[in-house]
Design an enzyme around this catalytic site. Structure first.
Site, PDB file in Angstrom:
ATOM      1  N   ILE A  33     -30.728  33.569  46.191  1.00  0.00           N
ATOM      2  CA  ILE A  33     -32.142  33.392  45.875  1.00  0.00           C
ATOM      3  C   ILE A  33     -32.777  32.364  46.807  1.00  0.00           C
ATOM      4  O   ILE A  33     -33.943  32.494  47.191  1.00  0.00           O
ATOM      5  CB  ILE A  33     -32.348  33.003  44.389  1.00  0.00           C
ATOM      6  CG1 ILE A  33     -33.835  33.076  44.008  1.00  0.00           C
ATOM      7  CG2 ILE A  33     -31.772  31.629  44.096  1.00  0.00           C
ATOM      8  CD1 ILE A  33     -34.431  34.452  44.088  1.00  0.00           C
ATOM      9  N   ALA A  34     -32.012  31.345  47.207  1.00  0.00           N
ATOM     10  CA  ALA A  34     -32.551  30.334  48.119  1.00  0.00           C
ATOM     11  C   ALA A  34     -32.920  30.952  49.462  1.00  0.00           C
ATOM     12  O   ALA A  34     -33.945  30.591  50.063  1.00  0.00           O
ATOM     13  CB  ALA A  34     -31.534  29.215  48.316  1.00  0.00           C
ATOM     14  N   ARG A  36     -33.875  34.018  50.012  1.00  0.00           N
ATOM     15  CA  ARG A  36     -35.094  34.811  49.842  1.00  0.00           C
ATOM     16  C   ARG A  36     -36.322  33.926  49.669  1.00  0.00           C
ATOM     17  O   ARG A  36     -37.399  34.235  50.173  1.00  0.00           O
ATOM     18  CB  ARG A  36     -34.911  35.771  48.667  1.00  0.00           C
ATOM     19  CG  ARG A  36     -34.118  37.002  49.079  1.00  0.00           C
ATOM     20  CD  ARG A  36     -33.198  37.542  48.011  1.00  0.00           C
ATOM     21  NE  ARG A  36     -32.380  38.617  48.580  1.00  0.00           N
ATOM     22  CZ  ARG A  36     -31.267  38.404  49.298  1.00  0.00           C
ATOM     23  NH1 ARG A  36     -30.857  37.174  49.530  1.00  0.00           N
ATOM     24  NH2 ARG A  36     -30.588  39.420  49.794  1.00  0.00           N
ATOM     25  N   SER A  54     -25.843  21.169  50.189  1.00  0.00           N
ATOM     26  CA  SER A  54     -24.821  21.892  49.457  1.00  0.00           C
ATOM     27  C   SER A  54     -23.627  20.969  49.290  1.00  0.00           C
ATOM     28  O   SER A  54     -23.538  19.912  49.935  1.00  0.00           O
ATOM     29  CB  SER A  54     -24.421  23.159  50.216  1.00  0.00           C
ATOM     30  OG  SER A  54     -23.262  23.754  49.669  1.00  0.00           O
ATOM     31  N   ARG A  55     -22.691  21.360  48.428  1.00  0.00           N
ATOM     32  CA  ARG A  55     -21.439  20.612  48.342  1.00  0.00           C
ATOM     33  C   ARG A  55     -20.540  20.900  49.535  1.00  0.00           C
ATOM     34  O   ARG A  55     -19.522  20.253  49.718  1.00  0.00           O
ATOM     35  CB  ARG A  55     -20.724  20.964  47.032  1.00  0.00           C
ATOM     36  CG  ARG A  55     -21.442  20.441  45.787  1.00  0.00           C
ATOM     37  CD  ARG A  55     -20.777  20.921  44.522  1.00  0.00           C
ATOM     38  NE  ARG A  55     -20.847  22.367  44.377  1.00  0.00           N
ATOM     39  CZ  ARG A  55     -20.310  23.042  43.370  1.00  0.00           C
ATOM     40  NH1 ARG A  55     -19.637  22.395  42.433  1.00  0.00           N
ATOM     41  NH2 ARG A  55     -20.428  24.351  43.309  1.00  0.00           N
ATOM     42  N   HIS A  97     -28.343  22.883  37.488  1.00  0.00           N
ATOM     43  CA  HIS A  97     -29.769  22.577  37.624  1.00  0.00           C
ATOM     44  C   HIS A  97     -30.098  21.184  37.104  1.00  0.00           C
ATOM     45  O   HIS A  97     -30.829  20.415  37.744  1.00  0.00           O
ATOM     46  CB  HIS A  97     -30.611  23.598  36.853  1.00  0.00           C
ATOM     47  CG  HIS A  97     -30.681  24.938  37.501  1.00  0.00           C
ATOM     48  ND1 HIS A  97     -31.418  25.991  36.987  1.00  0.00           N
ATOM     49  CD2 HIS A  97     -30.111  25.424  38.637  1.00  0.00           C
ATOM     50  CE1 HIS A  97     -31.296  27.046  37.764  1.00  0.00           C
ATOM     51  NE2 HIS A  97     -30.510  26.730  38.763  1.00  0.00           N
ATOM     52  N   LYS A 115     -35.361  29.343  37.717  1.00  0.00           N
ATOM     53  CA  LYS A 115     -35.239  29.676  36.304  1.00  0.00           C
ATOM     54  C   LYS A 115     -33.789  30.040  35.979  1.00  0.00           C
ATOM     55  O   LYS A 115     -33.088  30.587  36.845  1.00  0.00           O
ATOM     56  CB  LYS A 115     -36.207  30.809  35.918  1.00  0.00           C
ATOM     57  CG  LYS A 115     -35.973  32.141  36.670  1.00  0.00           C
ATOM     58  CD  LYS A 115     -34.893  32.986  36.017  1.00  0.00           C
ATOM     59  CE  LYS A 115     -34.474  34.127  36.903  1.00  0.00           C
ATOM     60  NZ  LYS A 115     -33.201  34.734  36.472  1.00  0.00           N
ATOM     61  N   ASP A 194     -29.926  34.701  33.216  1.00  0.00           N
ATOM     62  CA  ASP A 194     -30.330  35.391  34.437  1.00  0.00           C
ATOM     63  C   ASP A 194     -31.470  36.376  34.202  1.00  0.00           C
ATOM     64  O   ASP A 194     -32.427  36.422  34.974  1.00  0.00           O
ATOM     65  CB  ASP A 194     -29.133  36.144  35.028  1.00  0.00           C
ATOM     66  CG  ASP A 194     -28.360  35.302  36.019  1.00  0.00           C
ATOM     67  OD1 ASP A 194     -28.811  35.197  37.168  1.00  0.00           O
ATOM     68  OD2 ASP A 194     -27.325  34.742  35.643  1.00  0.00           O
TER      69      ASP A 194
END
Length: 357
Positions: A33-34, A36, A54-55, A97, A115, A194
């Site tokens: 999703i990131a 996009r 990121s990790r 989140h 979300k 989701d």
């Protein structure tokens, strides 16, 4: 309340995303999703993609390289503390989140959180409290409510053209291939967060908190919940019905029945597209828009946030935090009735506590 439908539908009031003042965005969690979201901003806005975190430094660097982002960090804390970032888009798995958003807020960064904003209402309330204490913006990236078609829907409802809303029906089912994270219980898997967030958000935005809820659930062989159905009653007598499942694609249509007219949002109702509103005397108006995928809509939420901050506001009208928390209270109650707990979650409160907060 208006008598009869208007001569024509209202125009969308959503400005061109290209006109929104630019912010310097950091992306936490370089996943599907990131990517996009980032591509949508690059195609439709003047927003600046400043950094990704990121990790895994390798994942961050790979994401940054593909999208031309200048800075890549190997931890969410480094991203939160980056001096050239104004706001962080949190796109980690759901169960991260809360921690990532709090870390960003503590570092003085605004946050737009995918979300559902958290996995339960208590976590969302903590984000809201910290954002308020810091004078920062925290918003749920429920992209659907930022689409131009939903502004037109909102105007019809606000002007009372449907009359009193007495029933809402909304559902969302989808097929997932084995190995998808939705089957991973350690990542708060199952369809509720989701997929179910969309119909539950619509229901609670229109009707508020239910006074009575009846939920049914079915387990999936992977160990997560596979399907949830629920019926709800609200204080003014309105009802709502929903279903969400991870077994197969559904029409994903939403219907809002009022005492004067019925609104039917084409499936998938949470994507760009059309809807019809038909009065009980048979008159009908149609809103048609090109159907689209995520790229055709994710930029609206970023532009709305940028405009809000430029105006000195710390909330967006499209998705106030109170509505995000209300939606999660209902999701918490569905899980309580079915017996779903996510890892590391505190014991859930009673139904009466959840529904009367």
């Amino acid at each position: 309340m208006r008598a009869g439908l208007p001569d024509r539908l209202p125009e969308s009031r959503v400005p061109d995303s290209w006109d929104a003042p630019p912010l310097r965005w950091g992306i936490a969690g370089p996943g599907w999703i990131a990517e996009r979201f980032a591509a949508s901003l690059q195609q439709h806005t003047r927003q600046v993609l400043a950094a990704v975190g990121s990790r895994s430094t390798d994942r961050s660097a790979g994401f940054a390289g593909r999208l031309g982002i200048p800075a890549a960090y190997g931890s969410y804390r480094e991203l939160a503390e980056a001096p050239d970032v104004d706001i962080i888009y949190v796109a980690t798995p759901h169960n991260h989140h809360h921690r990532v958003a709090l870390e960003a807020l503590e570092a003085g960064k605004h946050v737009l959180v995918e979300k559902p904003i958290c996995i339960n209402a208590e976590q969302a309330e903590e984000i809201a409290a910290l954002a308020e204490s810091k004078g920062l913006l925290a918003t749920e990236a429920l992209w659907t409510f930022f689409l131009p078609k939903f502004d037109v829907v909102r105007q019809l409802l606000d002007e009372g053209y449907l009359g009193q809303v007495v029933s809402v029906m909304a559902e969302y089912g989808e097929h997932f291939e084995p190995g998808h994270r939705i089957f991973d219980g350690s990542l708060a898997g199952g369809p509720l967060l989701d997929l179910g967030t969309y119909p539950l958000a619509l229901i609670t935005a229109l009707l508020g908190d239910p006074e009575e809820v009846r939920a049914l659930g079915t387990s999936h062989p992977s160990g997560v919940n596979g399907q949830i159905s629920a019926v709800m009653r609200f204080p003014d007598g309105a009802h709502a019905v929903t279903n969400t499942n991870l077994y197969g694609f559904t029409p994903t249509v939403a219907t809002v029945v009022g005492t004067q007219a019925t609104l039917t949002i084409d499936g998938p109702f949470n994507f760009p597209g059309g809807f019809s509103v038909k009065s009980h005397d048979g008159r009908e108006l149609r809103y048609d828009a090109e159907p689209g995928e995520h790229l055709e809509g994710l930029h609206y939420q970023a532009a709305a946030v940028a405009r809000a901050l430029a105006a000195g506001r710390r909330e967006v009208v499209e998705r106030p935090l109170a509505e995000s928390i209300r939606c999660l209270r209902l999701a918490d109650e569905l899980r309580r009735q079915i017996g779903i707990r996510f890892p590391d979650e505190a014991p859930q409160a009673s139904a009466a506590t959840l529904l009367n907060q």
